[in-house]
Write a protein that holds these residues in place. Structure first.
Motif, PDB file in Angstrom:
ATOM      1  N   ILE A  12       0.853  -1.188   0.000  1.00  0.00           N
ATOM      2  CA  ILE A  12       0.000   0.000   0.000  1.00  0.00           C
ATOM      3  C   ILE A  12       0.889   1.238   0.000  1.00  0.00           C
ATOM      4  N   ARG A  13       0.652   2.104  -0.970  1.00  0.00           N
ATOM      5  CA  ARG A  13       1.433   3.336  -1.065  1.00  0.00           C
ATOM      6  C   ARG A  13       0.508   4.538  -1.015  1.00  0.00           C
ATOM      7  N   PHE A  14       1.014   5.611  -0.432  1.00  0.00           N
ATOM      8  CA  PHE A  14       0.356   6.906  -0.456  1.00  0.00           C
ATOM      9  C   PHE A  14       1.317   7.866  -1.142  1.00  0.00           C
ATOM     10  N   GLY A  15       1.102   8.078  -2.444  1.00  0.00           N
ATOM     11  CA  GLY A  15       2.064   8.862  -3.205  1.00  0.00           C
ATOM     12  C   GLY A  15       3.385   8.120  -3.277  1.00  0.00           C
ATOM     13  N   SER A  16       4.450   8.775  -2.860  1.00  0.00           N
ATOM     14  CA  SER A  16       5.774   8.151  -2.888  1.00  0.00           C
ATOM     15  C   SER A  16       6.086   7.378  -1.606  1.00  0.00           C
ATOM     16  N   PHE A  17       5.183   7.453  -0.620  1.00  0.00           N
ATOM     17  CA  PHE A  17       5.414   6.788   0.662  1.00  0.00           C
ATOM     18  C   PHE A  17       4.817   5.385   0.654  1.00  0.00           C
ATOM     19  N   THR A  18       5.624   4.392   0.989  1.00  0.00           N
ATOM     20  CA  THR A  18       5.164   3.009   1.070  1.00  0.00           C
ATOM     21  C   THR A  18       4.818   2.692   2.526  1.00  0.00           C
ATOM     22  N   ALA A  19       3.525   2.558   2.802  1.00  0.00           N
ATOM     23  CA  ALA A  19       3.062   2.288   4.168  1.00  0.00           C
ATOM     24  C   ALA A  19       3.132   0.814   4.508  1.00  0.00           C
ATOM     25  N   VAL A  20       2.912  -0.050   3.522  1.00  0.00           N
ATOM     26  CA  VAL A  20       2.972  -1.501   3.695  1.00  0.00           C
ATOM     27  C   VAL A  20       3.702  -2.068   2.483  1.00  0.00           C
ATOM     28  N   LYS A  21       4.719  -2.901   2.728  1.00  0.00           N
ATOM     29  CA  LYS A  21       5.562  -3.383   1.639  1.00  0.00           C
ATOM     30  C   LYS A  21       5.585  -4.905   1.577  1.00  0.00           C
ATOM     31  N   ASP A  22       4.912  -5.457   0.570  1.00  0.00           N
ATOM     32  CA  ASP A  22       5.024  -6.878   0.214  1.00  0.00           C
ATOM     33  C   ASP A  22       4.796  -7.800   1.420  1.00  0.00           C
ATOM     34  N   VAL A  23       3.665  -7.617   2.081  1.00  0.00           N
ATOM     35  CA  VAL A  23       3.345  -8.397   3.288  1.00  0.00           C
ATOM     36  C   VAL A  23       2.460  -9.589   2.918  1.00  0.00           C
ATOM     37  N   SER A  41       4.125   1.801  11.802  1.00  0.00           N
ATOM     38  CA  SER A  41       4.780   0.720  11.063  1.00  0.00           C
ATOM     39  C   SER A  41       3.887   0.091  10.006  1.00  0.00           C
ATOM     40  N   GLY A  42       2.571   0.343  10.064  1.00  0.00           N
ATOM     41  CA  GLY A  42       1.677  -0.192   9.040  1.00  0.00           C
ATOM     42  C   GLY A  42       0.586  -1.107   9.556  1.00  0.00           C
ATOM     43  N   LYS A  43       0.481  -1.282  10.869  1.00  0.00           N
ATOM     44  CA  LYS A  43      -0.493  -2.225  11.433  1.00  0.00           C
ATOM     45  C   LYS A  43      -1.925  -1.838  11.075  1.00  0.00           C
ATOM     46  N   THR A  44      -2.310  -0.612  11.402  1.00  0.00           N
ATOM     47  CA  THR A  44      -3.683  -0.178  11.156  1.00  0.00           C
ATOM     48  C   THR A  44      -3.974  -0.095   9.669  1.00  0.00           C
ATOM     49  N   THR A  45      -2.995   0.266   8.864  1.00  0.00           N
ATOM     50  CA  THR A  45      -3.181   0.328   7.419  1.00  0.00           C
ATOM     51  C   THR A  45      -3.518  -1.056   6.866  1.00  0.00           C
ATOM     52  N   GLY A 205       2.980 -11.799  14.671  1.00  0.00           N
ATOM     53  CA  GLY A 205       3.714 -11.196  13.566  1.00  0.00           C
ATOM     54  C   GLY A 205       4.302  -9.871  14.019  1.00  0.00           C
ATOM     55  N   TYR A 206       5.479  -9.530  13.525  1.00  0.00           N
ATOM     56  CA  TYR A 206       6.130  -8.270  13.885  1.00  0.00           C
ATOM     57  C   TYR A 206       6.441  -7.488  12.617  1.00  0.00           C
ATOM     58  N   ILE A 207       5.880  -6.293  12.519  1.00  0.00           N
ATOM     59  CA  ILE A 207       6.091  -5.441  11.353  1.00  0.00           C
ATOM     60  C   ILE A 207       6.924  -4.231  11.770  1.00  0.00           C
ATOM     61  N   TYR A 208       7.888  -3.888  10.931  1.00  0.00           N
ATOM     62  CA  TYR A 208       8.753  -2.744  11.213  1.00  0.00           C
ATOM     63  C   TYR A 208       9.118  -2.077   9.905  1.00  0.00           C
ATOM     64  N   LEU A 209       8.987  -0.752   9.857  1.00  0.00           N
ATOM     65  CA  LEU A 209       9.256   0.021   8.643  1.00  0.00           C
ATOM     66  C   LEU A 209       8.515  -0.572   7.448  1.00  0.00           C
ATOM     67  N   SER A 210       7.230  -0.894   7.691  1.00  0.00           N
ATOM     68  CA  SER A 210       6.303  -1.339   6.637  1.00  0.00           C
ATOM     69  C   SER A 210       6.502  -2.779   6.187  1.00  0.00           C
ATOM     70  N   GLU A 211       7.478  -3.497   6.724  1.00  0.00           N
ATOM     71  CA  GLU A 211       7.748  -4.867   6.292  1.00  0.00           C
ATOM     72  C   GLU A 211       7.518  -5.849   7.430  1.00  0.00           C
ATOM     73  N   LEU A 212       6.946  -7.009   7.104  1.00  0.00           N
ATOM     74  CA  LEU A 212       6.764  -8.080   8.068  1.00  0.00           C
ATOM     75  C   LEU A 212       8.099  -8.790   8.240  1.00  0.00           C
TER      76      LEU A 212
END
Length: 309
Positions: A12-23, A41-45, A205-212
């Protein structure tokens, strides 16, 4: 077993910002799945995407076999959601809130009365039926929120930090309710910052900087080589005043991490340096332990931070 929640390379991206990456992950029926990570980190997203509230940029997922892209409206009718902030109507009574949410989900007549009786029995909130929601304590507010989230008998419930700000007794009572429901086949996706709550979950599960970055049972996470690198040992160090040696311990050769943990210290140490450590602190009781969840997540976070520098 059949997975009731799946994420498939969810991005999930918002413009150039990647909130969730390949989870990617899957959660089974009746599982209580804990999801941890720092704020932002992307949990709620991820929850919003799985609930059909936010379309993925790439990848996808399913809830109860329904596609989160194509079946968003149907998904919303078949899940429960409870936010970290009390979101019910504070000017309405407990009974009025429950009746309102029953109506939202199209539950009427005898069915509504039956479900009301069931959720009241489950949550124990019946004695507060005529009290305004805004006058309830934090713990009772969360019970009411849970009652409204499950009034339509959903098989999947998302709980976003459900125990934030409530006392330990109320926290335990709420978790007891979750386990009663999971025993009936309800699947829970729970975000939390409390390590003791995470340890109650079947898997974490532990997500950090948008990655699981980690996922598994507590026992599986404790065996991760990333959490306990080869050639190291996790130690518990006990002595009357552990804070008195913390600075010195961190400055000792071979000590990679050290922190106060209750009445003791936890340290990640090169195994071959343990004899020297015992000689330096002869008054301390030193034993090898398995890492706690907090130890694991702190170690993983430090590793990612080092790589990003």
């Amino acid at each position: 077993m059949t997975a009731v929640i799946t994420a498939d390379h969810l991005t999930i991206r918002f413009g150039s910002f990647t909130a969730v990456k390949d989870v990617s992950f899957s959660i089974e029926r009746g599982e209580v799945f804990g999801f941890l990570g720092p704020n932002g980190s992307g949990k709620t997203t991820i929850i919003k995407a799985l609930c059909g509230l936010l379309p993925p940029t790439e990848g996808g997922g399913t809830i109860l076999g329904m596609d989160i892209r194509k079946d968003a409206a149907e998904i919303k009718r078949n899940i429960g959601y409870m936010s970290q902030k009390f979101g019910l109507y504070e000017d309405l009574t407990v009974a009025e809130n429950i009746a309102f949410y029953a109506g939202v989900y199209g539950i009427k007549g005898a069915q509504a009365e039956q479900r009301k009786a069931e959720v009241l029995e489950l949550t124990g909130i019946e004695s507060y039926l005529n009290r305004r929601a805004g006058q309830l304590s934090g713990g009772w507010k969360q019970r009411l929120a849970l009652a409204c989230a499950i009034i339509h008998s959903p098989q999947v419930v998302f709980l976003d930090e459900p125990t934030a700000g409530i006392d330990p007794v109320a926290r335990r009572a709420l978790w007891d309710l979750l386990f009663r429901l999971s025993g009936q086949g309800v699947t829970f996706f729970v975000t939390t910052h409390y390590m003791d709550e995470a340890e109650r979950c079947g898997r974490v599960g532990y997500i950090y900087l948008s990655e699981l970055v980690a996922m598994g049972t507590v026992a599986e996470l404790q065996q991760m080589p990333e959490a306990s690198p080869q050639g190291t040992s996790r130690l518990q160090i006990r002595l009357p005043n552990p804070s008195s040696i913390l600075g010195s311990l961190r400055g000792t050769a071979g000590v990679r991490e050290a922190t106060i943990f209750g009445s003791s210290l936890h340290a990640l140490v090169d195994t071959d340096k343990i004899p020297a450590l015992e000689a330096k602190f002869p008054a301390a009781q030193i034993e090898t332990i398995l890492p706690s969840l907090e130890d694991i997540f702190v170690t993983l976070t430090y590793k990612i931070m080092e790589k990003s520098r």
